[in-house]
Design a protein around this motif. Sequence first.
Motif, PDB file in Angstrom:
ATOM      1  N   PRO A 268       0.643  -1.077  -0.085  1.00 51.80           N
ATOM      2  CA  PRO A 268       0.119  -0.093   0.106  1.00 51.80           C
ATOM      3  C   PRO A 268       0.850   1.317   0.070  1.00 51.80           C
ATOM      4  CG  PRO A 268      -0.197  -1.207   2.041  1.00 51.80           C
ATOM      5  CD  PRO A 268       0.559  -2.144   1.203  1.00 51.80           C
ATOM      6  N   PHE A 269       2.224   1.075   0.250  1.00 47.15           N
ATOM      7  CA  PHE A 269       2.867   2.442   0.384  1.00 47.15           C
ATOM      8  C   PHE A 269       4.076   2.514  -0.543  1.00 47.15           C
ATOM      9  CE2 PHE A 269       1.710   1.391   4.820  1.00 47.15           C
ATOM     10  CZ  PHE A 269       0.801   2.495   4.909  1.00 47.15           C
ATOM     11  N   ALA A 270       3.770   1.625  -1.674  1.00 50.60           N
ATOM     12  CA  ALA A 270       4.797   1.521  -2.655  1.00 50.60           C
ATOM     13  C   ALA A 270       5.242   2.818  -3.300  1.00 50.60           C
ATOM     14  CB  ALA A 270       4.403   0.548  -3.880  1.00 50.60           C
ATOM     15  N   ASN A 271       4.198   3.666  -3.388  1.00 51.90           N
ATOM     16  CA  ASN A 271       4.383   5.017  -4.064  1.00 51.90           C
ATOM     17  C   ASN A 271       5.077   6.207  -2.807  1.00 51.90           C
ATOM     18  OD1 ASN A 271       2.150   5.303  -2.668  1.00 51.90           O
ATOM     19  ND2 ASN A 271       1.099   6.655  -4.252  1.00 51.90           N
ATOM     20  N   ALA A 272       5.507   5.791  -1.709  1.00 57.00           N
ATOM     21  CA  ALA A 272       5.762   6.627  -0.843  1.00 57.00           C
ATOM     22  C   ALA A 272       6.981   7.196  -1.071  1.00 57.00           C
ATOM     23  CB  ALA A 272       5.966   5.784   0.695  1.00 57.00           C
ATOM     24  N   HIS A 273       8.014   6.711  -1.671  1.00 58.59           N
ATOM     25  CA  HIS A 273       9.224   7.421  -2.030  1.00 58.59           C
ATOM     26  C   HIS A 273       9.019   8.473  -2.730  1.00 58.59           C
ATOM     27  CE1 HIS A 273      13.188   8.021  -3.045  1.00 58.59           C
ATOM     28  NE2 HIS A 273      13.125   7.932  -4.128  1.00 58.59           N
TER      29      HIS A 273
ATOM     30  N   MET B  42      18.040  13.114   5.811  1.00 53.11           N
ATOM     31  CA  MET B  42      18.359  11.868   6.298  1.00 53.11           C
ATOM     32  C   MET B  42      17.025  11.041   6.409  1.00 53.11           C
ATOM     33  SD  MET B  42      20.806  10.194   7.209  1.00 53.11           S
ATOM     34  CE  MET B  42      21.242   8.781   8.076  1.00 53.11           C
ATOM     35  N   LEU B  43      16.031  11.579   6.868  1.00 52.66           N
ATOM     36  CA  LEU B  43      14.728  10.768   7.019  1.00 52.66           C
ATOM     37  C   LEU B  43      14.454  10.345   5.525  1.00 52.66           C
ATOM     38  CD1 LEU B  43      12.948   9.785   8.867  1.00 52.66           C
ATOM     39  CD2 LEU B  43      11.523  11.959   8.603  1.00 52.66           C
ATOM     40  N   ASN B  44      14.610  11.120   4.462  1.00 47.77           N
ATOM     41  CA  ASN B  44      13.897  10.619   3.223  1.00 47.77           C
ATOM     42  C   ASN B  44      14.784   9.523   2.817  1.00 47.77           C
ATOM     43  OD1 ASN B  44      12.166  12.668   2.677  1.00 47.77           O
ATOM     44  ND2 ASN B  44      13.405  14.032   1.966  1.00 47.77           N
ATOM     45  N   LYS B  45      16.371   9.546   2.943  1.00 48.93           N
ATOM     46  CA  LYS B  45      17.159   8.229   2.803  1.00 48.93           C
ATOM     47  C   LYS B  45      16.934   6.947   3.461  1.00 48.93           C
ATOM     48  CE  LYS B  45      21.146  11.117   1.771  1.00 48.93           C
ATOM     49  NZ  LYS B  45      22.572  11.401   2.336  1.00 48.93           N
TER      50      LYS B  45
ATOM     51  N   ALA C  70      15.247   3.569   1.971  1.00 46.01           N
ATOM     52  CA  ALA C  70      15.789   2.291   2.056  1.00 46.01           C
ATOM     53  C   ALA C  70      14.699   1.410   2.581  1.00 46.01           C
ATOM     54  CB  ALA C  70      17.102   2.408   3.177  1.00 46.01           C
ATOM     55  N   GLN C  71      13.933   2.062   3.277  1.00 41.84           N
ATOM     56  CA  GLN C  71      12.843   1.129   3.902  1.00 41.84           C
ATOM     57  C   GLN C  71      11.805   0.738   2.757  1.00 41.84           C
ATOM     58  OE1 GLN C  71       9.987   2.947   6.520  1.00 41.84           O
ATOM     59  NE2 GLN C  71       9.545   0.980   7.627  1.00 41.84           N
ATOM     60  N   GLN C  72      11.488   1.427   2.043  1.00 41.46           N
ATOM     61  CA  GLN C  72      10.693   1.120   0.699  1.00 41.46           C
ATOM     62  C   GLN C  72      11.203   0.283  -0.238  1.00 41.46           C
ATOM     63  OE1 GLN C  72       7.428   1.738   0.797  1.00 41.46           O
ATOM     64  NE2 GLN C  72       7.669   3.192   2.543  1.00 41.46           N
ATOM     65  N   ARG C  73      12.625   0.387  -0.519  1.00 43.63           N
ATOM     66  CA  ARG C  73      13.415  -0.575  -1.297  1.00 43.63           C
ATOM     67  C   ARG C  73      13.331  -1.839  -0.546  1.00 43.63           C
ATOM     68  NH1 ARG C  73      18.952   1.586  -2.264  1.00 43.63           N
ATOM     69  NH2 ARG C  73      19.397   1.111   0.066  1.00 43.63           N
ATOM     70  N   TRP C  74      13.438  -2.174   0.746  1.00 48.63           N
ATOM     71  CA  TRP C  74      13.588  -3.436   1.169  1.00 48.63           C
ATOM     72  C   TRP C  74      12.037  -3.913   1.078  1.00 48.63           C
ATOM     73  CZ3 TRP C  74      10.716  -4.633   5.651  1.00 48.63           C
ATOM     74  CH2 TRP C  74      11.111  -5.664   6.251  1.00 48.63           C
TER      75      TRP C  74
ATOM     76  N   VAL D  52      11.209  -7.528  -0.469  1.00 51.73           N
ATOM     77  CA  VAL D  52      10.391  -8.709   0.204  1.00 51.73           C
ATOM     78  C   VAL D  52       9.488  -9.005  -0.481  1.00 51.73           C
ATOM     79  CG1 VAL D  52       9.131  -9.017   2.361  1.00 51.73           C
ATOM     80  CG2 VAL D  52      11.394  -7.844   2.405  1.00 51.73           C
ATOM     81  N   GLN D  53       8.708  -7.925  -1.127  1.00 53.26           N
ATOM     82  CA  GLN D  53       7.317  -8.367  -1.971  1.00 53.26           C
ATOM     83  C   GLN D  53       7.679  -9.244  -3.103  1.00 53.26           C
ATOM     84  OE1 GLN D  53       4.483  -7.974  -0.790  1.00 53.26           O
ATOM     85  NE2 GLN D  53       3.376  -8.557  -2.529  1.00 53.26           N
TER      86      GLN D  53
END
Length: 193
Positions: A146-151, A163-166, A170-174, A178-179
Amino acid sequence: RRPTVKMKRVFLLEALSVACCVLLSQVTAKNSEDIRCKCICPPYRDIEGQIYKQNVSLKDCNCLHVVEPMPVDGKDVEAYCLRCECKYEERSSGTIKVTIIMYLSILGLLLLYMVYLTLLEPILKRRLFGHSQLIQSDDDVGDQQPFANAHNVLSRSHSRPNMLNKVEHAQQRWRRQVQEQRKSVFDRHVVLS
């Protein structure tokens, strides 16, 4: 006037440094429980084997000073003591305490992070991206998170620190990896069966 975030951090840092000073002062102090002499005496004639412990110095770590009450009398004392094996033991209970406190602190931080990920993150994402972006039909989303477009939304946001964007990227890429792994394993499972 409300305290700022910097003031809170400074106060937290000061409290942490005071706690460290108190712990270090206790580490340097020796407790009587930190040193001991342990004598292991095997069975002798009709006497069962026993373990004796006393808080004595290294020079007094022998059967005559540690074994109390002496189970044998007179001339048998020397023969009994020759069979006993005495070892001087020293430990640092302060170091043990500091290690346990550090372990529990790390465990607590991980627990707080887990609570953040499970409870607070979805609420913050709804507030950040709006409720309408989170509710999409299954046809539009497919197998995506559901958050795939978050980046994309975060990269356009200039109000958040870099830094929070980075970290978010990284979290979205992970999550995407996983998906993809889940889909790959599921597809292989379907093909094999």
